[in-house]
Design a protein around this motif. Structure first.
Motif, short mmCIF file in Angstrom:
data_model
loop_
_atom_site.label_atom_id
_atom_site.label_comp_id
_atom_site.label_asym_id
_atom_site.label_seq_id
_atom_site.Cartn_x
_atom_site.Cartn_y
_atom_site.Cartn_z
N HIS A 11 64.48 72.26 16.17
CA HIS A 11 63.57 72.88 17.14
C HIS A 11 63.50 74.38 16.87
O HIS A 11 64.26 75.17 17.43
CB HIS A 11 64.08 72.62 18.56
CG HIS A 11 63.06 72.79 19.63
ND1 HIS A 11 62.68 71.78 20.47
CD2 HIS A 11 62.33 73.87 20.01
CE1 HIS A 11 61.78 72.21 21.33
NE2 HIS A 11 61.55 73.49 21.06
N VAL A 12 62.54 74.77 16.03
CA VAL A 12 62.41 76.16 15.59
C VAL A 12 60.95 76.59 15.75
O VAL A 12 60.03 75.84 15.41
CB VAL A 12 62.85 76.32 14.12
CG1 VAL A 12 62.50 77.70 13.58
CG2 VAL A 12 64.35 76.05 13.99
N HIS A 13 60.73 77.81 16.26
CA HIS A 13 59.38 78.36 16.44
C HIS A 13 59.21 79.58 15.52
O HIS A 13 59.98 80.53 15.60
CB HIS A 13 59.18 78.81 17.88
CG HIS A 13 59.30 77.71 18.89
ND1 HIS A 13 58.26 76.85 19.17
CD2 HIS A 13 60.34 77.31 19.67
CE1 HIS A 13 58.64 75.98 20.09
NE2 HIS A 13 59.90 76.24 20.42
N VAL A 14 58.20 79.54 14.66
CA VAL A 14 57.90 80.68 13.80
C VAL A 14 56.38 80.90 13.75
O VAL A 14 55.75 80.80 12.71
CB VAL A 14 58.46 80.47 12.37
CG1 VAL A 14 58.58 81.83 11.67
CG2 VAL A 14 59.82 79.79 12.38
N PRO A 15 55.77 81.22 14.88
CA PRO A 15 54.31 81.38 14.93
C PRO A 15 53.87 82.76 14.46
O PRO A 15 54.69 83.68 14.27
CB PRO A 15 54.02 81.22 16.42
CG PRO A 15 55.24 81.81 17.07
CD PRO A 15 56.40 81.43 16.19
N LEU A 16 52.58 82.90 14.25
CA LEU A 16 51.99 84.23 14.12
C LEU A 16 51.99 84.86 15.51
O LEU A 16 51.51 84.25 16.47
CB LEU A 16 50.56 84.14 13.59
CG LEU A 16 50.35 83.48 12.22
CD1 LEU A 16 48.87 83.52 11.84
CD2 LEU A 16 51.19 84.15 11.15
N LEU A 17 52.50 86.06 15.62
CA LEU A 17 52.67 86.65 16.94
C LEU A 17 51.34 86.89 17.65
O LEU A 17 51.29 86.86 18.89
CB LEU A 17 53.46 87.96 16.84
CG LEU A 17 54.90 87.83 16.33
CD1 LEU A 17 55.61 89.19 16.37
CD2 LEU A 17 55.69 86.79 17.12
N ASP A 18 50.26 87.09 16.90
CA ASP A 18 48.98 87.34 17.56
C ASP A 18 48.33 86.07 18.09
O ASP A 18 47.26 86.13 18.69
CB ASP A 18 48.03 88.12 16.66
CG ASP A 18 47.60 87.36 15.42
OD1 ASP A 18 47.99 86.17 15.26
OD2 ASP A 18 46.86 87.92 14.59
N THR A 19 48.96 84.92 17.89
CA THR A 19 48.44 83.67 18.46
C THR A 19 49.11 83.34 19.78
O THR A 19 48.81 82.29 20.37
CB THR A 19 48.66 82.49 17.49
OG1 THR A 19 50.06 82.20 17.37
CG2 THR A 19 48.09 82.80 16.11
N LEU A 20 50.00 84.19 20.27
CA LEU A 20 50.86 83.87 21.40
C LEU A 20 50.41 84.56 22.69
O LEU A 20 49.82 85.64 22.67
CB LEU A 20 52.29 84.32 21.11
CG LEU A 20 52.96 83.71 19.88
CD1 LEU A 20 54.24 84.46 19.57
CD2 LEU A 20 53.25 82.24 20.11
N ALA A 21 50.78 83.95 23.80
CA ALA A 21 50.70 84.63 25.08
C ALA A 21 51.83 85.67 25.14
O ALA A 21 52.90 85.47 24.56
CB ALA A 21 50.85 83.63 26.22
N PRO A 22 51.63 86.80 25.82
CA PRO A 22 52.68 87.83 25.89
C PRO A 22 54.01 87.30 26.41
O PRO A 22 55.08 87.78 26.01
CB PRO A 22 52.08 88.87 26.83
CG PRO A 22 50.60 88.70 26.70
CD PRO A 22 50.38 87.24 26.48
N ALA A 23 53.98 86.30 27.27
CA ALA A 23 55.22 85.76 27.84
C ALA A 23 56.12 85.17 26.77
O ALA A 23 57.35 85.16 26.93
CB ALA A 23 54.90 84.71 28.91
N TRP A 24 55.53 84.68 25.67
CA TRP A 24 56.37 84.10 24.61
C TRP A 24 57.21 85.18 23.94
O TRP A 24 58.40 84.99 23.71
CB TRP A 24 55.49 83.39 23.57
CG TRP A 24 56.27 82.55 22.59
CD1 TRP A 24 56.48 81.22 22.65
CD2 TRP A 24 56.94 83.02 21.40
NE1 TRP A 24 57.25 80.81 21.57
CE2 TRP A 24 57.54 81.90 20.79
CE3 TRP A 24 57.09 84.26 20.79
CZ2 TRP A 24 58.27 81.97 19.61
CZ3 TRP A 24 57.83 84.35 19.61
CH2 TRP A 24 58.42 83.22 19.03
#
Length: 287
Positions: A11-24
């Motif tokens: 269970h690992v998250h490595v998204p592009l930060l600009d695809t996220l809601a600020p809360a993430w």
């Protein structure tokens, strides 16, 4: 390896930060190791594959399952295809996990098949963030594809504090019909019923051979408390190690804390890696 054990972080998250809601981003900074976002992510918000690979190696992680999430109401629009450069850097250590949302993907089976064809080791669904129940008929074509392909289903099964979440959709009871209708489908309960449903998640795991509890987001030292109504030695045989990284101080520290619990010695390697190698599609730790 970690202390002689294969370690799979499921269970690992490595998204592009600009695809996220600020809360993430706030969540990652609150619960993760200080500076981890600056260490792994570049200034433009993209993860550095080499830095991520070094981090996982330093933590003893042989295989990391990388998540995406199409939940624009809650956490953002984290695309599956954005994981592929990380997988390409080290396809033995990194495997992507598919994600679909019935409100966004139609026909849902076609999008799932596309992601599976690109190497997904599982399908993760996120009812609490995506705004749907796991037993919704819209999801059944996807489950049929999973059974046909021999790929497991991972379901967020725990409360969430992200704005826009619908926590009632995380109730494991909604999986009872899914497990009934798809008896050959391996089902993994991510977060293990966190919040209100530990007993329900544990009951499903001990009563159904194809249901597993994945430990992401659960402090290891509190597992005996969370599952106090169950025989931990028996239940732990259905545990799969996962962290919810980067929202965790350290992967090796969590794994060692799990190994230190009062569970049978022969179960420890199953929890840390053996169960994941059995359940997920095509993992190869190469150790």
């Amino acid at each position: 390896m970690l202390d002689g054990h294969v370690l799979v972080d499921a269970h690992v998250h490595v998204p592009l930060l600009d695809t996220l809601a600020p809360a993430w981003v706030d969540w990652a900074r609150q619960f993760g190791r200080p500076g981890i976002l600056e260490e792994i992510w570049r200034p433009d918000g993209s993860p550095d594959p080499a830095a991520l690979d070094r981090h996982m190696a330093d933590e003893g992680v042989d295989v990391a399952l990388l998540f995406c999430e199409y939940s624009p109401k809650a956490t953002g629009y984290q695309r599956f295809d954005d994981l592929l450069p990380l997988v390409e850097h080290n396809p033995r250590r990194f495997r992507p996990v598919a994600n679909v949302n019935p409100h966004l993907h139609h026909p849902i089976a076609r999008e799932l098949t596309r992601q599976l064809d690109l190497g997904a080791a599982a399908l993760k669904i996120h009812p609490v963030h995506g705004g749907f129940r796991a037993d919704d008929a819209m999801m059944y074509p996807a489950y049929a594809v999973l059974v046909e392909r021999g790929v497991p289903l991972v379901v967020h099964s725990g409360t969430s504090t992200f704005p826009g979440s619908t926590n009632s959709y995380a109730d494991p009871v909604y999986l009872d019909a899914v497990v009934r209708d798809f008896p050959d489908l391996q089902v993994v309960l991510a977060h293990g019923g966190r919040g209100w449903w530990y007993d329900a998640a544990a009951f499903l795991a001990v009563s159904r051979p194809n249901v597993w509890i994945e430990l992401s987001g659960l402090p290891p030292r509190r597992l005996p408390e969370y599952y106090a109504r169950f025989d931990l030695a028996r239940l732990s045989r259905k545990f799969i190690y996962g962290t919810d990284w980067p929202g965790v101080p350290g992967q090796a520290a969590n794994a060692r804390a799990i190994a230190a619990l009062d569970i049978p010695e022969d179960v420890v390697p199953l929890v840390l890696g053996g169960n994941a190698l059995r359940v997920y599609s095509g993992l190869d730790p190469a150790v």
